[in-house]
Design an enzyme around this catalytic site. Structure first.
Site, mmCIF file in Angstrom:
data_model
loop_
_atom_site.group_PDB
_atom_site.id
_atom_site.type_symbol
_atom_site.label_atom_id
_atom_site.label_comp_id
_atom_site.label_asym_id
_atom_site.label_seq_id
_atom_site.Cartn_x
_atom_site.Cartn_y
_atom_site.Cartn_z
ATOM 1 N N ASP A 18 -66.433 -0.108 -41.335
ATOM 2 C CA ASP A 18 -67.010 -0.985 -40.325
ATOM 3 C C ASP A 18 -66.796 -0.335 -38.956
ATOM 4 O O ASP A 18 -65.993 0.587 -38.808
ATOM 5 C CB ASP A 18 -66.309 -2.346 -40.408
ATOM 6 N N ASP A 20 -67.137 -2.315 -35.268
ATOM 7 C CA ASP A 20 -66.471 -3.175 -34.289
ATOM 8 C C ASP A 20 -65.191 -3.777 -34.859
ATOM 9 O O ASP A 20 -65.199 -4.407 -35.915
ATOM 10 C CB ASP A 20 -67.413 -4.302 -33.861
#
Length: 222
Positions: A18, A20
């Site tokens: 991922d 953020d």
């Protein structure tokens, strides 16, 4: 937060990352954008922030404004993406992210993010990070996290079975997506702590990567 302190070794053949909250700390921007949106719609900002992390914007809107037409959410999301892409004030790398990404060069790994390509590029650049060559962004999927589509697509693009992948995630939606994909999950940071990943790290300085002769990736955690 309950950080994994006892040294732990995880194995994989590919890593799915991922962005953020995992590689990039963009919380300052996310807070600004979503709290303004909450105020415009008469919603409680704290309640909005509980569900905003990890999802595509239109999916967050659908949860918070369930009676609003999908087309309106998509249009609103496009405006917010433009705002977010232009606002990189306070975007910084998660501690250890640069060294972690450098250690993955030549190893199977992909970025799997709810951001679109423009936003992902803006934030990775602002944080001084080089994005992985393989990227699964919002444009690549039909369903947002917590749906596992993005992670399954990342595994397919790398040619690795889902069960042989480990996901790095920070949010409830992302961890649920990794679980639904049948993958191991490393939780990064305080948001991950309460959502039952396999292990939790404070940041990426707690991860060491080692490649084996047979193509396996060993993750030394803690």
């Amino acid at each position: 937060m309950t950080v994994t302190t006892v040294p732990t070794v995880l194995t994989a053949r590919a890593l799915l990352l991922d962005m953020d909250g995992t590689l990039v700390n963009s919380d300052a921007v996310v807070e600004r954008i979503w709290r303004r949106w909450a105020e415009r719609h008469g919603l409680d900002g704290d309640e909005v922030m509980k569900v905003a992390h990890g999802r595509q914007g239109h999916a967050t809107m659908a949860l918070l404004l369930p009676d609003r037409p999908v087309e309106q959410n998509l249009a609103d999301n496009a405006r917010m993406l433009a705002e977010e892409t232009a606002d990189v004030d306070g975007v910084v790398p998660i501690a250890g992210a640069g060294a972690f990404l450098a250690s993955l060069r030549g190893l199977p790994h992909a970025l799997v993010t709810s951001a679109d390509i423009a936003l992902a590029t803006a934030r990775m650049t602002a944080a001084g990070l080089e994005p992985p060559e393989v990227r699964v962004t919002a444009e690549c999927v039909g369903a947002s996290k917590p749906d596992p589509e993005g992670f399954l697509k990342g595994a397919a693009e790398l040619g690795v079975e889902p069960a042989d992948c480990v996901v790095f995630e920070d949010s409830a939606a992302g961890i649920a997506a990794g679980r639904a994909a049948g993958m191991g999950v490393v939780g990064v940071g305080p948001r991950a702590d309460v959502h039952d990943p396999d292990v939790v790290v404070r940041d990426l300085t707690q991860i060491r990567v080692e490649a084996t002769a047979d193509g396996e990736i060993r993750l030394y955690v803690g």
